[in-house]
Design an enzyme around this catalytic site. Structure first.
Site, PDB file in Angstrom:
ATOM      1  N   GLU A 208       0.824  -1.201   0.000  1.00  0.00           N
ATOM      2  CA  GLU A 208       0.000   0.000   0.000  1.00  0.00           C
ATOM      3  C   GLU A 208       0.862   1.257   0.000  1.00  0.00           C
ATOM      4  O   GLU A 208       0.491   2.271  -0.598  1.00  0.00           O
ATOM      5  CB  GLU A 208      -0.934  -0.012   1.214  1.00  0.00           C
ATOM      6  CG  GLU A 208      -1.976  -1.114   1.188  1.00  0.00           C
ATOM      7  CD  GLU A 208      -2.859  -1.041  -0.060  1.00  0.00           C
ATOM      8  OE1 GLU A 208      -3.158   0.081  -0.514  1.00  0.00           O
ATOM      9  OE2 GLU A 208      -3.235  -2.106  -0.581  1.00  0.00           O
ATOM     10  N   SER A 294      17.894  -8.586 -11.355  1.00  0.00           N
ATOM     11  CA  SER A 294      16.629  -8.611 -12.095  1.00  0.00           C
ATOM     12  C   SER A 294      16.591  -9.606 -13.250  1.00  0.00           C
ATOM     13  O   SER A 294      15.578 -10.271 -13.453  1.00  0.00           O
ATOM     14  CB  SER A 294      16.294  -7.210 -12.618  1.00  0.00           C
ATOM     15  OG  SER A 294      15.758  -6.416 -11.587  1.00  0.00           O
ATOM     16  N   HIS A 443       1.761 -10.133  -9.751  1.00  0.00           N
ATOM     17  CA  HIS A 443       3.192 -10.410  -9.889  1.00  0.00           C
ATOM     18  C   HIS A 443       4.011  -9.340  -9.174  1.00  0.00           C
ATOM     19  O   HIS A 443       4.974  -9.642  -8.463  1.00  0.00           O
ATOM     20  CB  HIS A 443       3.577 -10.465 -11.361  1.00  0.00           C
ATOM     21  CG  HIS A 443       5.051 -10.543 -11.596  1.00  0.00           C
ATOM     22  ND1 HIS A 443       5.790 -11.683 -11.354  1.00  0.00           N
ATOM     23  CD2 HIS A 443       5.937  -9.609 -12.026  1.00  0.00           C
ATOM     24  CE1 HIS A 443       7.063 -11.462 -11.627  1.00  0.00           C
ATOM     25  NE2 HIS A 443       7.182 -10.213 -12.042  1.00  0.00           N
ATOM     26  N   SER A 444       3.645  -8.094  -9.360  1.00  0.00           N
ATOM     27  CA  SER A 444       4.318  -6.967  -8.717  1.00  0.00           C
ATOM     28  C   SER A 444       3.369  -5.787  -8.751  1.00  0.00           C
ATOM     29  O   SER A 444       2.221  -5.896  -9.219  1.00  0.00           O
ATOM     30  CB  SER A 444       5.623  -6.624  -9.448  1.00  0.00           C
ATOM     31  OG  SER A 444       5.346  -6.046 -10.715  1.00  0.00           O
TER      32      SER A 444
END
Length: 548
Positions: A208, A294, A443-444
């Site tokens: 959030e 990444s 996922h993200s």
């Protein structure tokens, strides 16, 4: 003594299959070729773990290793040599034909009435790995060994489960096939749950916070807390971890606080990586946690190389730094291993195949931990990533002993990883574990999963509550303790965010450090040019970022 048992499964209408000789907790090469179970619809093996037999010591161990059997070293490589069929009431004996995909899935009526009476969790329709994930029941394409309808049907590896979706130890009759391995005691189990609950609370609050634009990116572990935290708990603190990007629970187990995570997400001056990585790309040398990269799958061959270096070190034995060792064992020596986390999507990269082959041929102590959460961002695991026997089914091809585990069962994950870690350390060879779980969230923060799987897929597969129920059933945890702990975690996470955003950023000059031990002239010149540009155009310098 805790025992893991095998069960009888009725196949279709004309055959009954006995789960093969080495049982639910046997690694392949041998299990993949000689000891796979073929199932119809319900691929979950329900071993037994008696609630009343939990150990009160730091861990319960038995000298017998369920992973030690290696029939392939004494027998031909036959995938069907240990497959045994038994006749049904009509006296018919058959491996039963059947197709792949949904058409081959069995209904709950395919399970014998005797089993339904013996175990309330035996029905595939009520099983979270089949009910919540249709592809999980069929992700191996419903198959059994032999030829059916003119098509070759390969065997399927079973799944280790020790507690059901209500957190109750699975109790089933059957032939005892192996001794129990290492199970979490009360102190370890409570710490394991508290870490999972803290991770769950922190993820929700940090997610959030990103939505409020307080930092740029975030990924949660929603639905995969048991997979990550329970596996990390089974490792030793001196073991090196190569993570993918959803393993913050492993760092939390090793002592990371919400403040440490907040500092990294804000890229402030307290971040061990000096603000050079995007949020959630954690890394800490002191925690033996290699910084996350990444590009997908790069950690796999890197982990193998690190393990190879450990193997070649003359001082490969290091003093244990586990937090839960007893005083009399504080000086015990443990050989280090490397744990490598990755998703089933990363297993589609060539790096996965190269890593397994290198690890097997070079004999490196790597524990490969695949989080099979069903989705590679928006790509479903089956049938768009593979049509074979998942990820663990590939281990035998490379000579890597493998096992498939219910990744939402914290007890099963802890038991399997403990044994895998012990064997990798003892033999110096790799192990592969496929942990079947489910990504409950997006996922993200850059993803909207409702666009490709819909809200219907968000079925409650909540491993934290499942493990809490297990602890409450043993009298190790209570609702009041849970409410108090979650309130404490919430306050910690909120305070960490407030403090993290108030801490200064690393200086621009830090970008040029740590490239070389001694800065060469060309890097020094780039530093001077950058600082001169920043002084000339101060509006281009990010707010709050000092020059030096």
């Amino acid at each position: 003594m805790m025992l893991i048992r095998r069960r009888w499964i009725k196949m279709s209408h004309n055959g009954i299959l006995l789960l093969p000789g080495c049982g639910a907790l046997s690694f392949s090469t041998d299990t993949f070729l000689n000891s796979m179970s073929m199932v119809l619809g319900n691929i979950i093996a329900h071993p037994s773990l008696s609630r009343g037999q939990a150990s009160s010591s730091s861990s319960q161990s038995h000298s017998h290793s369920p992973f030690s059997h290696s029939p392939l070293s004494h027998s031909p490589l036959s995938p069907f040599s240990h497959v045994r069929y038994f006749t049904n009431d009509e006296g018919t004996s058959s491996p039963s034909g059947g197709g792949g995909g949904n058409g081959g899935a069995s209904s709950s009526s395919d399970v014998s009435s005797e089993e339904e009476e013996d175990s309330s969790s035996s029905s595939s329709s009520n099983d979270p790995l089949s009910a919540a994930l249709p592809v999980r029941a069929n992700y191996t394409t419903q198959r059994r060994a032999g030829y059916a309808g003119g098509k070759f049907i390969a065997p399927v590896m079973q799944v280790l489960r020790l507690t059901d979706e209500q957190g109750k130890p699975v109790e089933e009759s059957g032939e005892d096939v192996l001794d129990g391995s290492v199970f979490p005691d009360a102190n370890t189990a409570v710490k394991l749950y508290k870490t999972m609950a803290r991770l769950q609370v922190m993820d929700a609050i940090f997610y959030e916070a990103q939505r409020q634009a307080r930092f740029s990116f975030y990924m949660t572990s929603a639905g995969e807390e048991a997979t990550v935290v329970a596996s990390a708990a089974a490792l030793h603190d001196e073991d090196v971890i190569y993570a993918q990007y959803r393993e913050q629970g492993a760092l939390m187990w090793r002592g990371y606080t919400c403040q440490d995570f907040a500092d990294q997400c804000y890229s402030n001056e307290r971040d061990p990586n000096k603000g050079r990585q995007m949020p959630i790309h954690y890394g800490d040398k002191h925690k033996n946690f290699v910084t996350i990269s990444s590009p997908l799958g790069t950690q796999l061959p890197q982990a193998v190389g690190h393990a190879y270096a450990l193997r070649m070190e003359d001082d490969g034995l290091v003093a244990s730094r586990r937090l839960d060792v007893s005083d009399d064992a504080a000086g015990e020596q443990h050989r280090r291993v490397v744990a490598c986390y990755f998703g089933e999507g990363a297993a589609s990269e060539g790096d996965f195949h190269a890593a397994l082959n290198m690890s097997a041929t070079l004999d490196t102590p790597v524990v490969f931990l695949c989080r099979n959460n069903g989705w590679a961002i928006s790509t479903p695991a089956w049938p768009e990533q593979y049509k074979g026997d998942g990820i663990a089914g590939r281990g035998g091809s490379y000579g890597v002993r493998s096992i498939r585990v219910d990744g939402n069962d914290a007890v099963a994950v802890y038991v399997a990883v403990s044994q895998a870690r012990a064997e990798a350390a003892e033999t110096g060879t790799p192990r592969l574990l496929e942990l079947m779980t489910y990504r409950r969230g997006h996922h993200s923060t850059s993803d909207d999963s409702t666009r490709y799987r819909g809200k219907a897929s968000e079925i409650a597969r909540e491993p934290v509550g499942r493990f809490a129920a297990y602890l409450k059933g043993l009298g190790w945890w209570s609702d009041d303790e849970d409410a108090e702990w979650r309130a404490e975690c919430r306050a910690e996470a909120i305070d960490a965010l407030r403090e993290g955003e108030s801490v200064s950023k690393p200086p621009i000059s830090g970008l040029f450090e740590d490239v070389y031990k001694d800065m060469p002239w060309n890097i020094s010149r780039q530093l001077d040019e950058t600082l001169a540009h920043a002084k000339r155009f101060p509006e281009e310098v990010p707010h709050g970022v000092p020059l030096h």
